[in-house]
Each structure stands twice: as structure tokens, then as C-alpha cells.
Design a protein around this motif. Structure first.
Motif, PDB file in Angstrom:
ATOM      1  N   ASP A 271       0.869  -1.169   0.000  1.00 46.60           N
ATOM      2  CA  ASP A 271       0.000   0.000   0.000  1.00 46.60           C
ATOM      3  C   ASP A 271       0.906   1.220   0.000  1.00 46.60           C
ATOM      4  O   ASP A 271       2.025   1.178   0.541  1.00 46.60           O
ATOM      5  CB  ASP A 271      -0.899   0.036   1.238  1.00 46.60           C
ATOM      6  N   LYS A 273       0.797   5.760   0.169  1.00 45.14           N
ATOM      7  CA  LYS A 273       0.007   6.966   0.392  1.00 45.14           C
ATOM      8  C   LYS A 273       0.836   8.183  -0.013  1.00 45.14           C
ATOM      9  O   LYS A 273       1.943   8.380   0.498  1.00 45.14           O
ATOM     10  CB  LYS A 273      -0.413   7.080   1.849  1.00 45.14           C
ATOM     11  N   ASN A 281      -5.176  13.525  -0.566  1.00 44.92           N
ATOM     12  CA  ASN A 281      -4.222  12.425  -0.586  1.00 44.92           C
ATOM     13  C   ASN A 281      -4.610  11.372  -1.624  1.00 44.92           C
ATOM     14  O   ASN A 281      -5.782  11.213  -1.985  1.00 44.92           O
ATOM     15  CB  ASN A 281      -4.076  11.776   0.792  1.00 44.92           C
ATOM     16  N   ASP A 283      -4.182   7.293  -2.375  1.00 42.61           N
ATOM     17  CA  ASP A 283      -3.861   5.972  -1.828  1.00 42.61           C
ATOM     18  C   ASP A 283      -3.745   4.976  -2.971  1.00 42.61           C
ATOM     19  O   ASP A 283      -4.582   4.964  -3.887  1.00 42.61           O
ATOM     20  CB  ASP A 283      -4.950   5.524  -0.852  1.00 42.61           C
ATOM     21  N   THR A 285      -2.802   0.698  -3.895  1.00 43.85           N
ATOM     22  CA  THR A 285      -2.599  -0.652  -3.399  1.00 43.85           C
ATOM     23  C   THR A 285      -2.318  -1.574  -4.569  1.00 43.85           C
ATOM     24  O   THR A 285      -2.930  -1.439  -5.633  1.00 43.85           O
ATOM     25  CB  THR A 285      -3.831  -1.147  -2.597  1.00 43.85           C
ATOM     26  N   PHE A 315      -7.417   0.043   3.482  1.00 41.64           N
ATOM     27  CA  PHE A 315      -7.303   0.841   2.262  1.00 41.64           C
ATOM     28  C   PHE A 315      -8.583   1.624   1.974  1.00 41.64           C
ATOM     29  O   PHE A 315      -8.544   2.717   1.409  1.00 41.64           O
ATOM     30  CB  PHE A 315      -6.971  -0.071   1.071  1.00 41.64           C
ATOM     31  N   GLU A 318     -10.063   5.845   4.787  1.00 44.63           N
ATOM     32  CA  GLU A 318      -9.922   7.294   4.884  1.00 44.63           C
ATOM     33  C   GLU A 318     -10.853   7.980   3.886  1.00 44.63           C
ATOM     34  O   GLU A 318     -10.887   7.640   2.709  1.00 44.63           O
ATOM     35  CB  GLU A 318      -8.474   7.726   4.652  1.00 44.63           C
TER      36      GLU A 318
END
Length: 725
Positions: A271, A273, A281, A283, A285, A315, A318
Motif C-alpha cells: 500500500d 500513500k 491524498n 492511496d 494498493t 485501504f 480514509e
């Protein structure tokens, strides 16, 4: 008829909010203010407030009671100080303890149960929108509690981030220090103020208190009532920051029931970020592995519809409210647990956060691979939200599931995609007394119409004495949200609730009062014929010692739209169109959660379709603080139906042993016996958090026959992950 009702309720929602067009920072923002100043002193996070900066920092004190009454100052007082440097926000906390005796804590596990532990928590509204924020807390034993806040204050504890804390205990108080990196939070650069509130729970005095006062009907996490944190200079915007969390794992599995040998499967992935700004942000994966996620607790499902289990995978969390809060509890156009359910997730990306003062965006794209007869698919969901009035918002979204065809797994044209688009209005008044929602969702394909749509409107009023709500919803019979959770289709529903609480001047009873809940379903295509009705009358009593008792009477009517076996055991099914009217009584008692041994008992008896049902449920808890706890969940349902239909005695038991050797070393043993599926499930989970958000997991799972413990299948997973900044 139903269109007019929906429109009327929608206009009511807008009318409630329309006078609130002037922007406001919140109820307490001007009255409760605390200043913070930068320091160059190095702060040792040891729980001892001996640094020079703590001698001069401004203090927030005089916390006011929230429970059991929301008047006067708390007996167990708290003082909070703050400072910061270029990278980190620091807290110095003193929790005074005027009552002798051991401070109740459940264990050393992170994200402990709020109601069963003494604790201190800070809630931070970094965007000054009274809707989204961050929460950081600690127990007297040093266990951390952190979560991301949405929907005005709801805290999602599955979210974890890097921060440090330490506790020091004394006879008359306990002190704590927090060090929270700015990179662990999202905020808008250039701001001089944040919303903030401090919450303290002291179980020995039976008090919950807060710095900025909070009405007792709301959780102290409610961001509408925060005070103000005033910075000595504007917060700088940050540049690009990047974190990487790679993992390696090995999995050994065996299906003994099919005569298979042990197979071994290594895996690796990561993962990542990227913090694009202080409020936005990205993210990423690649080949994610979710084997360490705690197993769901089984339940006995005697309903005609699918059960809902919440998302726990990191994941997806957020800013997840942008997606997960769409719709209602039973009409969700997007449900992330659908992704990877039958096929592996290969990669995914998610861009989310704030754009300016009033806008939020969220875009997520996930690619799955093929497995057996399941095609690979691409899942995309996008949402854009605009804040309106003081705390309300308008959201537009699109969910798309695209099926990937191959020579081995061809796909017909009518199954190549599934798309849901919609518009939502979310109401939240400045004082949080009024909340509500209106939405329209459309299943997008050729020939789309009202039969392919879902719409709803609801409004709730929640004061200290009264809780009242009314809601209406329509779900078309052809509405098909494949990436969502739709409990049932083809209905018009109206629901109304009313609850009143008395607060007597009593040394023993805190509050009591009646409640009524009426829920009705109609068929919109059969002259609005009633298909389901449930009327529930209840009376609830809460004591100052935290004992709870409720009595309930329920009258129900059901007209089956499909054949159904009431025992769900494969017996003779009741016919479609049959009607049943029943009556049921129930009582629930919950004991004082402050005691090492506490419990919840529920008994229910009454009519059940064409027969009778006795239901007994219990939850037993015992703790040896702070190192461990034992929980035992049992469910027994005895169903008696006339011949030739099946009778059933369904038994489910789930003991859970939770050992927390330290605040970084955990072991959980979870056993589930279910006679309905003739299965004994064992789950053993070891976790060592050797660095912040960096873990070694060892997980063993086994399913066996209860009578002779003969193994059906089993698996062992070892996973190692590390967070690189």
C-alpha cells in the motif's frame, strides 16, 4: 401518492435548513478558546509533564458534565495543554482521580470499547466544517484509541495512523503525553484556527465530561459543539509527502473434506500513500492481502434478507464516508465489501480529500482478477460534495462495475456493466438537533425509468427529551446495484419513530421513558397494498449505576412475496401470497459495564409466521485488567411450526479470549459453534506491532465437524508489513 409524499418531506427538509444560510463556526467556537504556541524544546514522550513548555502553556480545564446530567462541573477534573514544532502537535494531559480504587480498563488493545474504559479523547475539526475530523485518545493503562470522523462526528476506529503516547499513573491522578505528526492529519494550510474538544470519561464517578459543553443526548465526538484552538501563526501548507507499506506473506491451506493436500502460496504487495497537499491524498494498493482482518462474528439469520457486515480493510477507510454514507443503511449504492468477495483484488487507487473550503472529492478505482467462473472486473466510484448552509451538503456520485470478458469467460452485452448514479442532499442543523437526507439514485442502462430507481427522504429531531423521525423510501423492482447493499427491492416504505425520556430527581434512576416505532411496506405496483407492518412499543429504564432495562411489545403483519422457509433449514416453504399476523414480547437487561463481570440478556417470545418462536440471547464479559478479557456470545432460537413444516432448535455460541500482553503484543482466540451449519470455527490471531503501524501477524483458521472434531478445512497465514515514511 408516494411521489407527492417524498416531495413534501423534501420540502420540509429544505425549509428546516433554509434560515441557516449564514455561515457559522459552531455553537461554542467563540466562547471556548485556547491558544497554542510553537516550542523549540525537545519533548520526551514519557507521560511526565516536566518539560519547561508545560509550565507556561495555556491550560484548558473546568470540564463540564455531559452524563449523567449536563449541568455543573465534573467531579473528576482534567487539564489539557498543547504545543507544537515544525512536524508535530503535542498534548500534555492531567486527569485528576478523586475516587480511590482501580481505574477501570478493559485491556491494552488499541481502539478499546469507549463505554468500558476510563479514557481521555481529543476531537479535532481541522477543516472547520463541523463535519469531518480526527480523534485521538488513551486509557489509563496506555492503550491508544484513534479514528477518523465523518457525518458530524461519527468515529471510524478501523482507521490507524502513526502517533506516539505515554501514560504515567499516580495515586490521585494519571498524566499522558501525545505526539501527533502533522502528516498524520489532513488540514487546510494558512488557517489560524481549528475546532477542538476534550472528552473525559471517569467510570468511578460515573461521569462523562467535556471542555466545550455538550448536550447529554449527543456523543462528545459531535463536532458542532467544539471550542476553538488558536494558533500563534498560520499553519503552513505542506509539499508532496509519500509513505510506503510493503508486505510479504505466506499462506498454507488444506481442504481435507475434498481430500486435498496442503498447498502453499507466497504473496507480496504494498500500500502507498501520497499526500498531495495538507488536505488531499492519493492511496495506492497493489496485490493487497487482507488475511489479518479480524473474522466477522456469526449471527443466526432468520430473516428473508441478506445481513450487513461493515468494512474493516484499511485501504477503503480514509474519507470513506464520501462513498459509504451514500444512501441509507438498507439502500447503499456502493458497498466496498463487494469488491474482492469472489475474486482477488489486483490493484487499486483512491484520490480523496478537500478542494478549497466547501468542496470534497473522492475517486476510487479497483481492478480484480478472474477466479474459477468469476470474470475479472473494474470497479469505479466517484463522488463530489459541496457544503451548503452551515453543516449540510449536496453530493453527486457515480458507481460503475465493468466486467472483463475473455475467451474462457465470455460476457453477454446486458452484463458488461452495472452503473448507478445519483444526487443526495444531507441536512445537519448548526445545533445538530435536526438531521436528515433526501436522495435520488438511478440504475443507468437502456430504458431506465422509475422501476430502476431508488429515492428516499427522512428527517430526525433529537433533543434531550424527545427523539422523533419520519422517513419514506421507494426502491424500484428493477433497481440493481451490484456493487451496493440493497436489502430488498420493489417497495414503498414509510417509517416513523418517537421516543420520550423523563429525567427524575432520583438517586438511583438516571432516565426512563416510552418509545414507539412504526414501519410499513407497500407494493407500489399493486394499488399500494400493504405487504409488511411492524409496530413496536417499548419502555426503557437507565440507572445511575449504568444498568439498563427495556420492555418491548411488537405487532407484525407479513404478506410473503416469495416462498420462504421460516427456519432457513431447507424444509417445506410457506407459499408466496400467504399472510401472517403475530404478536411478540421481549425484554433486555444490560448490567453495569464498569464491573469486571458484566452481561447483556435478551428474551423474546411470540408468534412467528404460522407458529411460535422462543429466542434467548446473551453476551457475557469478564476482564482481568489490563491484560485480558473473556467474552461469550450465545444465541438460542426454538421455532415450533405446525406439520408438515420443520421445527428447529438453532444454537450459536462464540467464546472469545483476548489477551493483551503489552500495548503492542496481542493474541485473540475466537471459537464459533453453529449447529445450523454443523460447524465449529476456530480463529487464532497473533499480532506484534513492532513499530508504528508496522506488524507481524500469525493467523490460524480451522473449520471442523462439532461431533468428532474432524477437520473440514484449515489455513495458516504469516504476514509481515512495515510502514516507510
Amino acid at each position: 401518492m408516494f411521489r407527492f409524499a417524498i416531495l413534501s418531506l423534501s420540502l420540509l427538509i429544505l425549509t428546516v435548513n433554509s434560515p441557516l444560510g449564514a455561515q457559522t463556526k459552531g455553537i461554542n467556537r467563540d466562547k471556548y478558546r485556547i491558544n497554542i504556541r510553537e516550542t523549540s524544546e525537545e519533548i520526551n514522550i514519557d507521560g511526565i509533564l516536566d518539560e519547561e513548555v508545560w509550565k507556561t502553556a495555556e491550560k484548558a480545564g473546568h470540564l463540564q458534565r455531559v452524563l449523567p446530567i449536563d449541568t455543573g462541573f465534573a467531579i473528576a477534573q482534567t487539564e489539557v495543554m498543547m504545543t507544537y514544532n515544525e512536524t508535530t502537535l503535542f498534548f500534555g494531559i492531567t486527569c485528576f482521580d478523586p475516587t480511590p480504587g482501580k481505574r477501570p480498563v478493559e485491556s491494552l488493545r488499541r481502539d478499546f470499547s469507549f463505554g468500558k474504559n476510563d479514557n481521555f479523547i481529543v476531537f479535532i475539526d481541522t477543516f472547520n466544517d463541523q463535519t469531518n475530523g480526527f480523534a485521538f485518545g488513551i486509557s489509563p493503562a496506555g492503550a491508544q484509541w484513534d479514528g477518523i470522523q465523518a457525518d458530524g462526528g461519527t468515529v471510524n476506529l478501523n482507521w490507524d495512523i502513526k502517533w506516539r503516547s505515554q501514560v504515567k499513573s499516580y495515586d490521585d491522578r494519571w498524566t499522558a503525553e501525545f505526539a501527533i505528526p502533522f502528516r498524520s492529519m489532513r488540514y487546510k494550510g494558512g488557517e489560524r484556527e481549528w475546532g477542538i474538544n476534550f472528552s473525559r470519561q471517569d467510570l468511578k464517578t460515573n461521569e462523562k465530561s467535556s471542555w466545550a459543553p455538550m448536550p447529554r443526548q449527543f456523543a462528545t465526538a459531535t463536532l458542532a459543539y467544539t471550542g476553538t484552538l488558536v494558533w500563534d501563526k498560520p499553519l503552513p501548507s505542506s509539499g508532496l509527502r509519500f509513505s510506503l507499506i510493503p508486505y510479504i506473506s505466506g499462506k498454507a491451506t488444506q481442504n481435507k473434506l475434498e481430500g486435498e493436500e496442503i498447498s502453499f502460496e507466497p504473496a507480496a504487495g504494498f500500500d502507498a500513500k501520497a499526500i498531495l497537499s495538507t488536505s488531499l491524498n492519493l492511496d495506492l494498493t497493489v496485490n493487497p492481502d487482507y488475511s489479518q482482518v479480524e473474522v466477522d462474528e456469526q449471527v443466526t439469520n432468520l430473516d428473508r434478507f441478506e445481513l450487513f457486515f461493515p468494512e474493516k480493510r484499511q485501504f477503503y477507510l480514509e474519507n470513506s464516508d464520501l462513498f459509504a454514507s451514500l444512501g441509507t443503511e438498507t439502500v447503499r449504492p456502493f458497498f466496498s465489501r463487494r469488491i474482492g468477495l469472489d475474486s482477488p483484488v489486483r490493484a487499486g487507487a483512491r484520490l480523496s480529500g478537500k478542494m478549497g473550503n466547501k468542496w470534497r472529492i473522492g475517486v476510487m478505482d479497483i481492478q480484480t482478477g478472474s477466479k474459477d467462473s468469476v470474470n475479472a472486473a473494474n470497479y469505479m466510484v466517484s463522488a463530489i460534495q459541496k457544503q451548503v448552509f452551515s453543516r449540510s451538503s449536496i453530493t453527486a456520485f457515480l458507481v460503475n462495475k465493468q466486467i472483463m470478458a475473455t475467451d474462457d469467460l465470455p460476457v453477454t452485452n446486458d452484463r458488461k456493466f452495472n452503473r448507478i448514479g445519483g444526487l443526495e442532499y444531507n441536512l445537519s442543523s448548526p445545533d445538530n438537533l435536526w438531521t436528515g437526507k433526501f436522495f435520488y439514485h438511478q440504475d443507468i442502462h437502456s430504458g431506465s425509468g422509475i422501476r430502476d430507481a431508488a429515492m428516499a427522504a427522512n428527517i430526525q429531531y433529537f433533543s434531550q427529551f424527545i427523539k422523533a423521525s419520519v422517513s419514506q423510501s421507494v426502491v424500484g423492482e428493477d433497481y440493481n446495484a451490484e456493487t451496493g447493499y440493497i436489502r430488498r427491492k420493489g417497495y414503498y416504505q414509510i417509517n416513523s419513530e418517537f421516543q420520550y425520556k423523563f429525567f427524575p430527581h432520583s438517586s438511583s434512576i438516571a432516565n426512563h421513558g416510552p418509545a414507539i416505532d412504526v414501519d410499513m411496506f407497500f407494493s407500489p405496483h399493486s394499488s399500494f397494498e400493504l405487504t409488511d407492518r411492524e409496530t413496536e412499543l417499548s419502555y426503557n429504564i437507565e440507572w445511575h449505576n449504568r444498568n439498563l432495562l427495556s420492555f418491548e411489545y411488537e405487532e407484525s403483519f407479513i404478506k410473503l412475496d416469495l416462498p420462504f422457509d421460516p427456519t432457513n433449514t431447507g424444509g417445506l416453504r410457506l407459499e408466496s401470497g400467504e399472510k401472517f399476523q403475530n404478536h411478540e414480547v421481549a425484554t433486555t437487561f444490560t448490567s453495569d459495564v464498569r464491573k469486571p463481570f458484566n452481561f447483556e440478556l435478551t428474551a423474546r417470545y411470540g408468534g412467528y409466521y404460522n407458529g411460535k418462536r422462543l429466542s434467548l440471547n446473551s453476551k457475557l464479559f469478564y476482564r482481568v485488567q489490563p491484560y485480558g478479557s473473556l467474552a461469550m456470545t450465545t444465541s438460542y432460537n426454538e421455532i415450533s411450526l405446525p406439520a408438515p413444516y420443520n421445527d428447529a432448535k438453532l444454537f450459536l455460541i462464540g467464546p472469545r479470549f483476548d489477551f493483551t500482553f503489552t500495548d503492542k503484543l496481542f493474541f485473540t482466540s475466537f471459537l464459533q459453534y453453529n449447529n445450523r451449519i454443523d460447524n465449529l470455527n476456530l480463529n487464532l490471531r497473533f499480532q506484534w506491532r513492532f513499530a508504528p503501524v508496522s506488524d507481524l501477524y500469525i493467523v490460524y483458521t480451522e473449520n471442523s465437524f462439532p461431533e468428532d472434531y474432524r477437520i473440514k478445512n484449515r489455513g495458516l497465514v504469516v504476514k509481515l508489513s512495515y510502514w516507510f515514511n
